[in-house]
Design a protein around this motif. Structure first.
Motif, PDB file in Angstrom:
ATOM      1  N   LEU A  77      -8.622  16.649  -6.007  1.00 51.15           N
ATOM      2  CA  LEU A  77     -10.033  16.002  -5.719  1.00 51.15           C
ATOM      3  C   LEU A  77     -11.043  16.631  -6.929  1.00 51.15           C
ATOM      4  N   LEU A 127     -16.634  13.201  -1.294  1.00 53.04           N
ATOM      5  CA  LEU A 127     -15.102  12.995  -0.842  1.00 53.04           C
ATOM      6  C   LEU A 127     -14.947  11.693  -0.015  1.00 53.04           C
ATOM      7  N   GLU A 128     -14.191  10.827  -0.813  1.00 56.08           N
ATOM      8  CA  GLU A 128     -13.824   9.447  -0.220  1.00 56.08           C
ATOM      9  C   GLU A 128     -12.199   9.844   0.243  1.00 56.08           C
ATOM     10  N   LEU A 129     -12.074   9.240   1.545  1.00 55.73           N
ATOM     11  CA  LEU A 129     -10.534   9.370   2.116  1.00 55.73           C
ATOM     12  C   LEU A 129      -9.980   8.208   1.789  1.00 55.73           C
ATOM     13  N   LYS A 166      -7.277   6.528  -0.723  1.00 58.44           N
ATOM     14  CA  LYS A 166      -6.459   7.771  -0.759  1.00 58.44           C
ATOM     15  C   LYS A 166      -7.604   8.949  -0.936  1.00 58.44           C
ATOM     16  N   PRO A 167      -7.339  10.123  -0.635  1.00 62.12           N
ATOM     17  CA  PRO A 167      -8.571  11.140  -0.912  1.00 62.12           C
ATOM     18  C   PRO A 167      -8.929  10.962  -2.321  1.00 62.12           C
ATOM     19  N   HIS A 168      -9.914  10.980  -2.853  1.00 59.16           N
ATOM     20  CA  HIS A 168     -10.394  11.121  -4.184  1.00 59.16           C
ATOM     21  C   HIS A 168     -11.861  11.655  -4.104  1.00 59.16           C
ATOM     22  N   ILE A 198     -14.029  13.170  10.637  1.00 62.30           N
ATOM     23  CA  ILE A 198     -13.113  12.969   9.671  1.00 62.30           C
ATOM     24  C   ILE A 198     -11.826  12.476  10.566  1.00 62.30           C
ATOM     25  N   ILE A 231      -5.671  13.284   8.452  1.00 70.29           N
ATOM     26  CA  ILE A 231      -6.432  14.097   7.431  1.00 70.29           C
ATOM     27  C   ILE A 231      -7.119  15.175   7.506  1.00 70.29           C
ATOM     28  N   LEU A 247      -6.892  18.540   5.937  1.00 71.17           N
ATOM     29  CA  LEU A 247      -7.734  19.153   5.352  1.00 71.17           C
ATOM     30  C   LEU A 247      -8.309  20.778   6.126  1.00 71.17           C
TER      31      LEU A 247
END
Lengths: 359, 388
Positions: free
Chosen positions: B85, B150-152, B155-157, B329, B333, B337
């Protein structure tokens, strides 16, 4: 310590290679020895496991020792890191019926973590990385590589200073550097490099096959003698390695470029040493190329070691695709960073040059 | 035990890098000013500070490396996640460290050897790069307050622009660098007041120069600190309440206000030093309060950093204490997390008493040698050779 971790990545303790006078991929090799905790064993369907290539090779008080094909280990690790549950992974197919029901929604990582942690405990928490079968030759090879590069750097720096000012202390520094470099590169070639090669041949046969992929037959005989003590021994064939285990072919070219450059550098050190002993004149300023060439050789050696491990990040455990970031930089960003680092390296070399030149 | 190890090496690292921020700012400017004004005292002082900085930068690096290794050993899953991340802010910091390291060596080795303008140019690289390092690291600290950016999906990035617009980022960054300058100015004033007390009459000129700067930086740092605390109050209330606990009558889950009280006590000492400076500035004489202000400012930095880190316990990301945020969330995920961002779930292999003992066996000699090194550097026989 760092070399022990790197050696673990090259060949973890308990790895069983896929080569013994011929490739054994069809028999499920390479295999990795794992200590499965007693708490997990009842959940496993032993017959299905065996049919997948697993071998039960012993027991301890707390564990059952299993040699598992690395293709299965790789898949389990990959599934764990991608957040799959037991029910979504290949582990599900080797569970007993009752375990299937109770474990299907459990994160696979918990189970894999338990097996890996137990294996580390059984092998030795403090010693696991030092038990890599390639550790001893690796640490020796790395230490002598650093002595070799450093002594060529000392020689190059003092050679430049001597060419400029003809001072006695600069000549003394040059002598000290070049004699040490000559001794070190000789030991590196004849002893530590040889031992490293033997270890690679035994424990990383795929890498060894890549290193010798396109080697002419007459050289192969020498290589076979050096690696196995028998010039008639068969060198593992690169082109018969299945794609999923095959290192890139570039390793061969990197390796032989390294070897040729190292031989030339060693010969050059011998000539310069002779000239110094005989007190003959020589265009010493050109020896500033020594540190650069020595660094290039060192770089190539590390490239062979690291690229040759592909497609593995940790041989027999984790492949590159699993270890890779899920958010890789774009090619442009990577190029920009490469340019940035190269520019700093160039500035550092220039600054060092100016500093040496000005004294 | 895990957190004490982390806190110790991180705190020492932070104190050293805070001094580095101040020294990297002071050294090139003071030297340039000394050259322009033909001021020998400034020139000598900048060289003395550079000698100290060049000798101790490695020490800061050692503790920073120890912190990274501890974090990786104790929380490998967190590092794995953070690697995916926060690659870009980490990258900014690392690239800045590389150029800063180059600038230190080039600036130090080329002192009095290269042209003044060239040397000053390298000094500017030294100065600018030192502010880029915390820019990257503080972006991560702000992300650990509030995971903005945080973008899920897919894909998480990390959306880097959104992350840099994190409301806690700018106050934290500015507060940190201003506090670093204040601590550095106090430390310089403290050291030179001590020299003055030991008979170096010219040393008072440096105190005279740096105490006003320390006063200004200290005042601004307090204002920015209040702003940062208010952003925590607004956006990450759990952390705010833990940080100030009973002092604000908050229902803190873990009351770390005792760290804030230590910080306040150190602030008081620095304030007394400022008052002392205001009293003696027209007729300079020795002030023990100014001598005390240097160590007090460094202790305040240490306590402040601990407060910022501990007050979000047991979450790596403080916002995870907010149930509404957590429920927003999606699964799976959320569980993924929650498990990786839990400070209570450390690596079981790294938490045995045997390993703690082994860590101490290596850490204690490191700490002792660091103390001896600093003592020799500051007070030992080598001092005259190292500083002159």
């Amino acid at each position: 310590m760092i070399m022990s971790v790197n050696s673990y990545m090259q060949a973890p303790p308990g790895i069983i290679p896929a080569y013994d006078n011929g490739w054994k991929f069809e028999e499920g090799y390479p295999k990795l020895t794992l200590f499965v905790p007693n708490e997990i064993v009842p959940a496993l369907n032993v017959e299905v496991l065996k049919s997948a290539g697993a071998e039960i090779i012993g027991k301890t008080k707390d564990s059952v020792i299993v040699a598992l094909p690395v293709s299965i280990v790789k898949q389990l690790i990959s599934d764990s890191f991608s957040g799959k549950t037991v029910g979504e992974s290949i582990l599900y197919s080797v569970l007993t019926e009752s375990a299937k029901e109770s474990l299907k929604d459990v994160p696979l990582l918990k189970v894999v973590d338990a097996i890996v942690a137990n294996t580390v405990k059984e092998v030795g928490v403090y010693t696991v990385t030092f038990k890599s079968p390639t550790y001893f030759p690796s640490i020796l090879h790395a230490i002598f590589a650093s002595i070799t590069v450093s002594s060529f750097t000392v020689a190059g720096g003092y050679a430049l200073a001597y060419a400029k000012r003809k001072e006695d202390h600069a000549k003394l520094g040059l002598k000290y550097g070049i004699y040490l470099a000559l001794i070190s590169i000789t030991i590196q070639g004849l002893v530590t490099g040889h031992e490293m090669g033997v270890a690679v041949a035994e424990w990383n046969p795929e890498k060894f096959a890549a290193m010798e992929a396109n080697t002419p037959t007459f050289i192969e005989k020498i290589v076979a003698f050096l690696a196995y003590g028998d010039s008639n021994a068969k060198i593992p064939e690169y082109y018969k390695i299945p794609d999923e285990f095959k290192p890139p072919l570039i390793v061969h070219y990197l390796y032989y470029t390294k070897i040729i450059l190292a031989i030339l550098l060693g010969l050059a050190a011998l000539i310069v040493s002779y000239m110094l002993i005989k007190n003959k004149d020589f265009p010493y300023a050109y020896l500033i190329a020594f540190p650069v060439i020595a660094q290039v050789i060192s770089f190539l050696g590390w490239a062979v070691r690291e690229i040759g491990r592909k497609p593995w990040t940790i041989y027999g455990i984790m492949d590159v695709a699993t270890a890779h970031t899920i958010n890789p930089p774009s090619a442009g960003a990577a190029a920009l960073i490469a340019v940035y680092l190269t520019a700093i390296l160039a500035a550092l070399i220039f600054a060092s040059y100016k500093f040496l030149w000005r004294g | 035990m895990v957190l004490y190890f982390l806190a110790l090496v991180f705190g020492l690292h932070i104190v050293m890098v805070n001094l580095g921020i101040a020294f990297s700012t002071v050294i090139p400017i003071l030297k340039r000013k000394g050259e322009k004004e033909n001021n020998e005292i400034y020139l000598r002082t900048s060289k003395q500070l550079m000698n100290f900085y060049a000798a101790t930068y490695g020490l800061a690096g050692v503790f920073g490396t120890a912190f990274t290794v501890f974090l990786l050993s104790f929380y490998p899953s967190f590092i794995g996640l953070a690697g995916h991340l926060t690659f870009i802010p980490f990258g900014i910091a690392i690239l800045a460290i590389v150029v800063h390291f180059f600038a230190i060596t080039a600036y130090w080795y080329s002192w009095d050897k290269w042209k003044s303008d060239t040397h000053f140019l390298i000094g500017m690289i030294l100065l600018i790069s030192v502010y880029l390092i915390p820019l990257g690291f503080r972006a991560i600290s702000a992300f650990l307050n509030l995971p903005q950016g945080l973008e899920l999906t897919p894909k998480p990035h990390l959306d880097v622009v959104a992350a840099l617009l994190n409301p806690t980022f700018l106050p934290l960054y500015l507060k940190s660098v201003t506090a670093a300058l204040a601590a550095g100015f106090f430390t310089i004033s403290s050291a030179y007041m001590l020299k003055y007390g030991k008979g170096d009459k010219e040393a008072i000129k440096i105190v005279e120069k740096f105490m006003p700067l320390a006063t200004i930086a200290f005042t601004i740092a307090i204002v920015l600190g209040i702003i940062y605390a208010e952003t925590l109050n607004l956006f990450v209330n759990y952390k705010f309440e833990n940080a100030f606990g009973f002092l604000i009558a908050a229902k803190a889950k873990y009351d770390f206000s005792w760290l804030f009280i230590i910080k306040l006590a150190m602030f008081a000492l620095q304030t007394i030093a400022i008052v002392s400076y205001l009293k003696i500035r027209k007729a300079w004489r020795f002030s023990k309060y100014i001598v005390a202000a240097g160590p007090a400012s460094l202790i305040a930095i240490f306590a402040g950093e601990m407060l910022n880190s501990f007050s979000q316990y047991p979450y790596f990301v403080a916002k995870l204490a907010d149930k509404e945020f957590v429920s927003s969330i999606p699964q799976p995920i959320r569980d993924y997390l929650a498990e990786r961002l839990n400070l209570e779930l450390s690596n079981p292999l790294a938490t045995s008493m045997g390993l703690y003992t082994l860590t101490l066996v290596f850490l204690v000699p490191l700490l002792i040698s660091a103390v001896i090194f600093l003592y020799i550097l500051l007070f030992g026989k080598e001092r005259s050779e190292a500083l002159d």
